[in-house]
Design a protein around this motif. Structure first.
Motif, PDB file in Angstrom:
ATOM      1  N   UNK A  85       0.742  -1.312   0.011  1.00 24.23           N
ATOM      2  CA  UNK A  85       0.066   0.006  -0.259  1.00 24.23           C
ATOM      3  C   UNK A  85       0.891   1.273   0.049  1.00 24.23           C
ATOM      4  N   UNK A  86       2.057   1.134   0.786  1.00 21.65           N
ATOM      5  CA  UNK A  86       2.686   2.382   0.953  1.00 21.65           C
ATOM      6  C   UNK A  86       3.506   2.516  -0.514  1.00 21.65           C
ATOM      7  N   UNK A  87       3.948   1.440  -1.157  1.00 18.57           N
ATOM      8  CA  UNK A  87       4.677   1.710  -2.399  1.00 18.57           C
ATOM      9  C   UNK A  87       3.702   2.009  -3.434  1.00 18.57           C
ATOM     10  N   UNK A  88       2.475   1.582  -3.504  1.00 22.16           N
ATOM     11  CA  UNK A  88       1.430   2.187  -4.431  1.00 22.16           C
ATOM     12  C   UNK A  88       1.269   3.633  -4.450  1.00 22.16           C
ATOM     13  N   UNK A  89       1.190   3.920  -3.159  1.00 18.96           N
ATOM     14  CA  UNK A  89       1.057   5.301  -2.804  1.00 18.96           C
ATOM     15  C   UNK A  89       2.124   6.328  -3.286  1.00 18.96           C
ATOM     16  N   UNK A  90       3.438   5.898  -3.046  1.00 22.56           N
ATOM     17  CA  UNK A  90       4.586   6.445  -3.765  1.00 22.56           C
ATOM     18  C   UNK A  90       4.496   6.705  -5.100  1.00 22.56           C
ATOM     19  N   UNK A  91       4.128   5.420  -5.712  1.00 23.38           N
ATOM     20  CA  UNK A  91       3.924   5.404  -7.163  1.00 23.38           C
ATOM     21  C   UNK A  91       2.898   6.218  -7.763  1.00 23.38           C
ATOM     22  N   UNK A  92       1.713   6.261  -7.066  1.00 26.06           N
ATOM     23  CA  UNK A  92       0.809   7.145  -7.444  1.00 26.06           C
ATOM     24  C   UNK A  92       0.266   6.751  -9.005  1.00 26.06           C
ATOM     25  N   UNK A  93      -0.018   5.557  -9.008  1.00 21.13           N
ATOM     26  CA  UNK A  93      -0.621   4.924 -10.374  1.00 21.13           C
ATOM     27  C   UNK A  93       0.512   4.848 -11.498  1.00 21.13           C
ATOM     28  N   UNK A  94       1.806   4.972 -11.213  1.00 13.93           N
ATOM     29  CA  UNK A  94       2.862   5.080 -12.466  1.00 13.93           C
ATOM     30  C   UNK A  94       3.367   3.499 -12.235  1.00 13.93           C
ATOM     31  N   UNK A  95       3.726   2.994 -13.419  1.00 16.06           N
ATOM     32  CA  UNK A  95       4.103   1.595 -13.351  1.00 16.06           C
ATOM     33  C   UNK A  95       5.735   1.575 -12.838  1.00 16.06           C
ATOM     34  N   UNK A  96       6.099   0.864 -11.947  1.00 15.78           N
ATOM     35  CA  UNK A  96       7.543   1.029 -11.414  1.00 15.78           C
ATOM     36  C   UNK A  96       8.716   0.629 -12.522  1.00 15.78           C
ATOM     37  N   UNK A  97       9.436   1.124 -12.442  1.00 15.77           N
ATOM     38  CA  UNK A  97      10.742   0.911 -13.429  1.00 15.77           C
ATOM     39  C   UNK A  97      11.283  -0.635 -13.249  1.00 15.77           C
ATOM     40  N   UNK A  98      11.582  -1.328 -14.177  1.00 12.54           N
ATOM     41  CA  UNK A  98      11.955  -2.827 -13.937  1.00 12.54           C
ATOM     42  C   UNK A  98      13.566  -2.757 -13.583  1.00 12.54           C
ATOM     43  N   UNK A  99      13.716  -3.247 -12.295  1.00 12.01           N
ATOM     44  CA  UNK A  99      15.095  -3.118 -11.994  1.00 12.01           C
ATOM     45  C   UNK A  99      15.821  -4.319 -12.855  1.00 12.01           C
ATOM     46  N   UNK A 100      17.038  -3.952 -13.204  1.00 12.14           N
ATOM     47  CA  UNK A 100      17.971  -4.470 -13.987  1.00 12.14           C
ATOM     48  C   UNK A 100      18.431  -5.819 -13.222  1.00 12.14           C
TER      49      UNK A 100
END
Length: 126
Positions: A85-100
């Motif tokens: 939930x906290x991560x989703x709040x930080x992302x604010x509906x953006x797709x997270x970058x894919x870690x290399x």
């Protein structure tokens, strides 16, 4: 060699990680972890879990208390959901970058209290 992504840990690490990511011209992502507490004492941490489910346990505490990871599974899942939930709040509906698949640059900033100088005189209490 510059990293492909910079990871920041909330509660102090994001401003620094953001500045580093901007300077390097790479994406910024957050890593959110929440503590896994004892079911009988929510203030006593025995591990941590991230939003994606990766968990770390304090093996010494678990051994000393005679616990196993299975007994902590409900608390681990609650902590994982809170981290998600906290991560989703930080992302604010953006797709997270894919870690290399190679190492990333990880930044965390922690405030430290200054200790008084040994030469500092204290007033005697009366």
């Amino acid at each position: 060699m510059a990293p492909d992504i910079v990871l920041g840990i909330p509660r102090g690490g994001l401003p620094l990680a953001s500045a580093v990511a901007n300077r390097l011209g790479v994406p910024l992502d957050v890593v959110v972890a929440k503590k896994i507490a004892l079911p009988s004492n929510p203030e006593h941490a025995v591990g941590a879990v991230t939003a994606d489910g990766a968990a770390w346990y304090d093996d010494e505490v678990i051994r000393r208390l005679g616990l196993d990871e299975g007994a902590l599974e409900p608390e681990r899942e609650r902590a994982r959901r809170r981290a998600e939930e906290k991560r989703d709040a930080f992302l604010d509906s953006r797709t997270p970058p894919t870690p290399p698949a190679r190492p990333v640059s990880r930044w965390r900033f922690r405030w430290r209290r200054r200790r008084p100088s040994p030469n500092t005189r204290r007033k005697p209490t009366t």
